[in-house]
Design a protein around this motif. Structure first.
Motif, PDB file in Angstrom:
ATOM      1  N   ALA A   3       0.831  -1.206   0.000  1.00  0.00           N
ATOM      2  CA  ALA A   3       0.000   0.000   0.000  1.00  0.00           C
ATOM      3  C   ALA A   3       0.865   1.256   0.000  1.00  0.00           C
ATOM      4  O   ALA A   3       0.583   2.228  -0.729  1.00  0.00           O
ATOM      5  CB  ALA A   3      -0.924  -0.009   1.225  1.00  0.00           C
ATOM      6  N   GLU A   4       1.937   1.235   0.778  1.00  0.00           N
ATOM      7  CA  GLU A   4       2.804   2.412   0.883  1.00  0.00           C
ATOM      8  C   GLU A   4       3.556   2.682  -0.412  1.00  0.00           C
ATOM      9  O   GLU A   4       3.712   3.837  -0.830  1.00  0.00           O
ATOM     10  CB  GLU A   4       3.803   2.215   2.021  1.00  0.00           C
ATOM     11  N   PHE A   5       4.026   1.608  -1.084  1.00  0.00           N
ATOM     12  CA  PHE A   5       4.880   1.781  -2.255  1.00  0.00           C
ATOM     13  C   PHE A   5       4.142   1.597  -3.586  1.00  0.00           C
ATOM     14  O   PHE A   5       4.762   1.626  -4.651  1.00  0.00           O
ATOM     15  CB  PHE A   5       6.069   0.827  -2.178  1.00  0.00           C
ATOM     16  N   GLY A   6       2.821   1.388  -3.515  1.00  0.00           N
ATOM     17  CA  GLY A   6       2.030   1.335  -4.742  1.00  0.00           C
ATOM     18  C   GLY A   6       2.194   0.073  -5.562  1.00  0.00           C
ATOM     19  O   GLY A   6       2.160   0.113  -6.800  1.00  0.00           O
ATOM     20  N   ILE A   7       2.344  -1.070  -4.895  1.00  0.00           N
ATOM     21  CA  ILE A   7       2.546  -2.351  -5.583  1.00  0.00           C
ATOM     22  C   ILE A   7       1.265  -3.175  -5.545  1.00  0.00           C
ATOM     23  O   ILE A   7       0.583  -3.244  -4.516  1.00  0.00           O
ATOM     24  CB  ILE A   7       3.713  -3.122  -4.922  1.00  0.00           C
ATOM     25  N   LYS A   8       0.934  -3.801  -6.672  1.00  0.00           N
ATOM     26  CA  LYS A   8      -0.252  -4.654  -6.752  1.00  0.00           C
ATOM     27  C   LYS A   8      -0.105  -5.818  -5.777  1.00  0.00           C
ATOM     28  O   LYS A   8       0.892  -6.542  -5.805  1.00  0.00           O
ATOM     29  CB  LYS A   8      -0.459  -5.169  -8.175  1.00  0.00           C
ATOM     30  N   HIS A   9      -1.124  -6.006  -4.937  1.00  0.00           N
ATOM     31  CA  HIS A   9      -1.064  -6.991  -3.858  1.00  0.00           C
ATOM     32  C   HIS A   9      -2.253  -7.931  -3.975  1.00  0.00           C
ATOM     33  O   HIS A   9      -3.410  -7.497  -3.931  1.00  0.00           O
ATOM     34  CB  HIS A   9      -1.096  -6.259  -2.500  1.00  0.00           C
ATOM     35  N   PHE A  10      -1.982  -9.214  -4.149  1.00  0.00           N
ATOM     36  CA  PHE A  10      -3.036 -10.226  -4.183  1.00  0.00           C
ATOM     37  C   PHE A  10      -3.180 -10.795  -2.773  1.00  0.00           C
ATOM     38  O   PHE A  10      -2.447 -11.704  -2.372  1.00  0.00           O
ATOM     39  CB  PHE A  10      -2.696 -11.340  -5.180  1.00  0.00           C
ATOM     40  N   ALA A  11      -4.122 -10.273  -2.023  1.00  0.00           N
ATOM     41  CA  ALA A  11      -4.227 -10.558  -0.594  1.00  0.00           C
ATOM     42  C   ALA A  11      -4.697 -11.976  -0.317  1.00  0.00           C
ATOM     43  O   ALA A  11      -5.380 -12.601  -1.134  1.00  0.00           O
ATOM     44  CB  ALA A  11      -5.187  -9.563   0.053  1.00  0.00           C
ATOM     45  N   MET A  12      -4.325 -12.485   0.858  1.00  0.00           N
ATOM     46  CA  MET A  12      -4.782 -13.787   1.318  1.00  0.00           C
ATOM     47  C   MET A  12      -6.304 -13.847   1.295  1.00  0.00           C
ATOM     48  O   MET A  12      -6.980 -12.934   1.739  1.00  0.00           O
ATOM     49  CB  MET A  12      -4.278 -14.042   2.749  1.00  0.00           C
TER      50      MET A  12
END
Length: 463
Positions: free
Chosen positions: A89-98
Motif C-alpha cells: 500500500a505504501e509503495f504502490g505495488i499490486k497486492h493479491f491478498a490472502m
C-alpha cells in the motif's frame, strides 16, 4: 550460435561492469511475505521509492493457512503477511491478498495469470522462482538485498552463468510424470550437478510435455544446483497463455507470438555442457534420503553400503538414520502416516486430475492424514468446476484452501516428529515439513496410490 538463455540475457543487459557482474534489467519482480520486509526497509532507510511498481506483483503464500483464512494464529506469520500488505500500500505495488481469488502460491499464480511471459527476466526472493522458466523466461531466485536492488532500480547485478542443455528423448512410460523425470535427473546428476549453469530442457519428451509438467520440471531446477531452468516456448506455451488475464490481447497477442517464436537456441548453438537421458529408462520414483537427489525407482531398493563411494558413506548413513531406513531396504510397501498433494511443484489442475484418476471409486486409508492443497484459488475453482472435489470427497479426502501448506514448516500444516510423509513438494531436507518429520518425495500418482493403500505404492498397479 546463441542459446535461448544467451538471447534473453543479452537483450536485458544494461551495462557490463569491467571484470565484474552484469547489470541486468528485470521485467517482473514477484514478492511474498517472507523475504520482502527487509528490502522495503532498505528503501526507507535510503529514502528511495519503488522505481517501476507496475512491474512488481506481491502475494502472501508461505504463512497462509490451508484450513481457514480468516485469521493467522501464529504471530510471526501474521506479522509477515500484514507487513507485506502495508508495504504494498505504501509503495504502490499490486497486492493479491490472502483469501482473495487472485491469491495462491506465487509460482502457480504468475504463469496462470500470464504475468510470466516468454522472453522475460523474472526474479523473486525465493529459490523456486526457476518455475517460471517453463514459459521461456530467465527466472531466478534472489536474496533480500537483491530484491531491494530491483525495487529501487528494476535492475540487478548478476554474474552470467554457464549454459547446460539437458535433453530428454522418447515417450514417457505409463505412470511416469514430469516429477519423476526431475527426480531421475537429480539422481543422475546429484543435487549439485548443475551448479553454476543455466539449464535449458530440450528433446522430444519435453516438447510433448504439458505446460503443467514443464512448470514442475523447471521448478525443480534449483534442486540440481541451477538457479535457472528454461524451456523454449512453442505452441503448447502459446495455447496455455492465450486469453489469460495479463496476456497480450488482439493484435498485440499476434505480434508477441511472432517474437516469441524466435526464442529458441540456434541449431549450431554451443552449450558449456550437454547431457541426454532417455524416457524409456524412467520409472515412477521416490526419495529415500534428505536431499531430492537421493532417490530410486519405486520398485528398487535403497543402495547397499558397498554401492556408495567411501567418502560419501558417512553422509549416506546419516540420511538413512534420520529417515529410519536401512541400506538395501525396499521402500515399496512401507506404511506412511501423511500424504501431501500441492506446493509450487505439484499444486496445479493437472496434478489434481492425476490424483483423482487413481483415487476415484476407492477410499483413503484410515491410518493416513491427507492434505490436498491447490496452488491457487483458480486451481481450486477448476477442481470444483470439473467435479474433482466430489471424487475426492467420496474417497474420503478434503479439498483445502490455497497455500504453500506442508511444503515447509511455516504454517499450521506441519508433519509431527518421526512421522513419515509422502509428498509432492520439492524438498525433503531435515525438518523441512516439520521438526523431526520424515519426507519421501514423489509424484501425484505415487502419492495418490499410497494414500489409498496406507503404504508406499507403485501407481502402475492402479492404471
Amino acid at each position: 550460435m546463441n542459446t535461448l538463455f544467451d538471447k534473453i540475457w543479452d537483450k536485458h543487459v544494461v551495462q557490463q561492469v569491467e571484470d565484474g557482474p552484469t547489470q541486468l534489467y528485470i521485467d517482473r519482480l514477484y514478492l511474498h511475505e517472507v523475504t520482502s520486509p527487509q528490502a522495503f526497509d532498505t528503501l526507507r532507510d535510503k529514502g528511495l521509492k519503488v522505481f517501476r511498481p507496475e512491474n512488481e506483483i506481491a502475494m502472501p503464500d508461505h504463512n497462509t493457512p490451508s484450513d481457514q483464512q480468516e485469521v493467522i494464529t501464529d504471530p510471526v506469520g501474521r506479522r509477515q503477511v500484514d507487513t507485506l500488505a502495508r508495504n504494498c500500500a505504501e509503495f504502490g505495488i499490486k497486492h493479491f491478498a490472502m483469501g482473495s481469488t487472485d491469491n495462491g502460491i506465487i509460482h502457480v499464480v504468475g504463469p496462470e495469470k500470464a504475468l510470466s511471459l516468454p522472453g522475460y527476466t523474472i526474479a523473486c526472493g525465493d529459490s523456486h522462482t526457476s518455475t517460471h522458466g517453463a514459459v521461456g523466461a530467465i527466472a531466478m531466485g534472489i536474496g533480500t538485498s537483491e530484491v531491494a536492488q530491483v525495487l529501487a532500480s528494476q535492475c540487478i547485478l548478476q554474474v552470467k552463468p554457464k549454459t547446460m542443455r539437458i535433453n530428454i528423448e522418447g515417450e514417457l512410460n505409463p505412470g511416469v510424470t514430469a516429477k519423476d523425470v526431475a527426480l531421475y535427473i537429480m539422481a543422475q546428476m546429484t543435487t549439485s550437478g548443475a551448479t553454476g549453469y543455466a539449464v535449458e530442457y530440450a528433446g522430444s519428451t519435453i516438447r510433448n510435455m504439458s505446460m503443467e509438467g514443464r512448470l514442475t520440471l523447471s521448478n525443480l531446477s534449483i534442486e540440481m544446483g541451477s538457479r535457472v531452468g528454461i524451456i523454449a516456448p512453442d505452441e503448447t506455451t502459446f495455447n496455455y497463455l492465450k486469453g489469460r488475464e495479463y496476456a497480450p490481447k488482439g493484435e498485440a497477442w499476434d505480434k508477441a507470438v511472432e517474437e516469441w517464436r524466435k526464442l529458441k537456441s540456434d541449431d549450431d548453438a554451443v552449450f558449456d555442457k550437454e547431457v541426454t537421458y532417455f524416457a524409456k529408462n524412467i520409472s515412477p520414483r521416490i526419495t529415500y534420503g534428505t536431499n531430492p537427489g537421493a532417490g530410486i525407482a519405486i520398485d528398487e531398493c535403497i543402495p547397499s553400503l558397498n554401492e556408495i563411494e567411501a567418502e560419501q558413506q558417512e553422509g549416506f548413513l546419516s540420511q538413512l538414520d534420520y529417515m529410519q531406513f536401512t541400506p538395501g531396504e525396499k521402500l515399496e510397501g512401507k506404511p506412511i502416516d501423511y500424504c501431501f498433494l500441492g506446493a509450487c511443484t505439484n499444486g496445479r489442475i493437472e496434478d489434481f486430475r492425476a490424483f483423482a484418476s487413481i483415487v476415484k471409486g476407492k477410499k483413503k486409508a484410515p491410518n493416513v492424514v491427507a492434505w490436498l492443497v491447490p496452488g491457487s484459488w483458480k486451481v481450486r475453482q477448476q477442481i470444483i468446476d470439473e467435479g474433482i472435489d466430489k471424487i475426492l470427497g467420496e474417497a474420503g479426502f478434503e479439498l483445502r484452501l490455497p497455500s504453500c501448506s506442508a511444503c515447509l514448516a511455516m504454517n499450521p500444516d506441519k508433519i509431527p516428529a518421526g512421522k513419515l510423509s509422502i509428498s509432492t513438494s520439492n524438498r525433503n531436507f531435515v525438518g523441512r515439513q516439520g521438526p523431526g518429520a520424515r519426507t519421501v518425495l514423489a509424484s501425484p500418482l505415487v502419492v495418490a496410490a499410497s494414500a489409498i493403500t496406507g503404504k508406499i505404492t507403485d501407481p502402475r498397479k492402479f492404471l
